[in-house]
Design a protein around this motif. Structure first.
Motif, short mmCIF file in Angstrom:
data_model
loop_
_atom_site.label_atom_id
_atom_site.label_comp_id
_atom_site.label_asym_id
_atom_site.label_seq_id
_atom_site.Cartn_x
_atom_site.Cartn_y
_atom_site.Cartn_z
N CYS A 169 -1.97 -5.65 3.56
CA CYS A 169 -2.70 -4.85 2.57
C CYS A 169 -4.20 -4.97 2.78
N VAL A 201 -7.01 -8.63 3.20
CA VAL A 201 -7.42 -7.99 1.95
C VAL A 201 -8.94 -8.06 1.82
N VAL A 225 -5.74 -4.98 -3.08
CA VAL A 225 -4.71 -5.52 -3.95
C VAL A 225 -5.05 -5.18 -5.39
N CYS A 270 -1.46 -2.78 -2.45
CA CYS A 270 -0.36 -3.66 -2.86
C CYS A 270 -0.52 -3.95 -4.34
N TYR A 284 -3.86 -6.27 -9.06
CA TYR A 284 -3.07 -7.37 -9.59
C TYR A 284 -3.35 -7.58 -11.07
N ALA A 306 -10.09 -6.36 -4.19
CA ALA A 306 -9.07 -6.74 -5.17
C ALA A 306 -9.48 -6.17 -6.52
N THR A 311 0.79 -9.99 0.67
CA THR A 311 -0.39 -9.15 0.88
C THR A 311 -0.84 -9.15 2.34
N PHE A 332 -5.17 -14.27 -1.69
CA PHE A 332 -4.61 -13.18 -0.92
C PHE A 332 -4.83 -13.38 0.57
#
Length: 398
Positions: free
Chosen positions: A101, A186, A104, A134, A106, A189, A98, A182
């Motif tokens: 990025c 980032v 994220v 990502c 996830y 998230a 990451t 991460f």
């Protein structure tokens, strides 16, 4: 009356310890200096139960002694008072994947029988944001899919262990406390459940980022002189807006009136009458708290007359999608409170109940801001996506 050269109490009474012991049958074991340091340490620990922030420095003598230990991979942990988990071993790989990025997406699926994953979120159609996203998936090292590093658009990270070998605190760490997992690049998230197949597209995720980044203040400070006052004072001119720290999925809809329904019946509806027995202690505690709020023993003074709610204001939502702000410390504190509550009770799969209590407690304490715009609940049915995308593009051009 002030007496010059008056010695401190520790010196005046220090020589008479035996005399005081005869009177009250008690002998002090801690010096006043050490006692004051312990008192200050206690206040710091209870004011910052989830560790200090980078902007705040504690006095050198403060010893952080948290009331609950977290995994070291959690953003809520305090160095020296945490325990090792399998996530500590995969943090370097997660940060590497990451590294470039900004957002994220996830998921976590640590079951051993997993063979495939749903399609990942497609990149944004705008070239400016094509590399913003990502897709990351945490899978068990004992699953078949762990032999690959990439599957259906997801970058895979193999975690040692599975759902049957992990505690609730360890298994839910990525979902409830992802701040350390991460890269520093980032800022947002988004967690999605592994069984969710209808994921948003890249443009929607970017638009949600703009909503979370909404400025808390729209205006400026001005020197204003009020009539009858000798000097001008700084005053805020403009609209105040609460900054969003978390976006959630659907609100839970029940076929009955929550204010007239017991908490046990609500949980039975949530779990299809499966998990009520193992939740009896947690439910009993929540009902007791609800009783204290109902009798005004745990309300804020400004809400006593008239009360703004009749029962404890549980906020039931579904955490199928959770969109986090990883920059703001207030967002971290909310995640830590949620993680702490769920870890304490340890009821598997009941993190939505723990969140309902945390959101209600924050409202009772006056720390719960305005609820997110209904247009963003559920996340997949927003009517503001195009407007959000335009704001992002305009900000990038500036």
């Amino acid at each position: 009356k002030h007496v010059a050269n008056n010695p401190p109490a520790s010196k005046r009474f220090g020589k008479n310890k035996k005399h005081w012991h005869k009177l009250i049958h008690w002998m002090p074991t801690t010096s006043p200096e050490l006692g004051i340091q312990k008192l200050i340490s206690w206040h710091y620990t209870h004011t910052f139960p989830y560790g200090r922030t980078s902007q705040r420095r504690f006095p050198p003598f403060v010893v952080e002694n948290p009331h609950h230990q977290f995994p070291c991979a959690s953003e809520c942990s305090i160095p020296g008072s945490c325990f090792h988990t399998s996530y500590d071993d995969i943090i370097p790989l997660a940060k590497k994947l990451t590294d470039k990025c900004q957002i994220v997406i996830y998921m976590v699926n640590l079951t051993t029988g997993i063979k495939s994953l749903p399609p990942a979120v497609v990149p944004s159609t705008n070239e400016t944001f094509a590399n913003y996203l990502c897709n990351l998936a945490f899978v068990s090292d004992s699953s078949v899919i762990a032999d690959h590093s990439y599957a259906n658009g997801w970058s895979l990270i193999s975690v040692s262990g599975n759902t049957s070998k992990m505690t609730e605190a360890e298994y839910l760490l990525p979902k409830l406390s992802p701040g350390k997992l991460f890269s520093n690049s980032v800022s947002k998230a988004m967690f999605v459940e592994p069984y969710e197949k209808n994921l948003p597209d890249g443009d929607t995720v970017i638009a949600m980022s703009e909503v979370v980044d909404a400025s808390a203040r729209r205006g400026k400070w001005l020197h204003v002189r009020e009539p009858g006052t000798p000097a001008a004072k700084l005053k805020w001119r403009g609209k105040m807006r609460a900054r969003l720290t978390m976006l959630l999925g659907n609100e839970r809809i029940f076929p009955f009136n929550l204010e007239k329904t017991s908490l046990i019946k609500v949980v039975k509806e949530m779990t299809n009458n499966i998990a009520v027995k193992r939740l009896q202690h947690q439910l009993k505690f929540y009902e007791h708290v609800s009783h204290l709020v109902l009798t005004n023993e745990r309300r804020r003074l400004d809400e006593l007359q008239p009360p703004s709610y009749k029962k404890f204001p549980f906020t039931f939502v579904q955490s199928t999608f959770v969109y986090y702000d990883l920059i703001e410390n207030e967002s971290r504190l909310l995640r830590c409170e949620w993680y702490d509550e769920q870890s304490f009770w340890g009821a598997s799969g009941m993190e939505d109940l723990s969140l309902a209590y945390i959101l209600g407690r924050r409202r009772v304490q006056g720390r719960h801001g305005p609820q997110v715009d209904k247009g963003w609940m559920p996340l997949m049915k927003s009517s503001n996506v195009e407007e959000g995308m335009e704001n992002v593009i305009n900000n990038e051009n500036k």
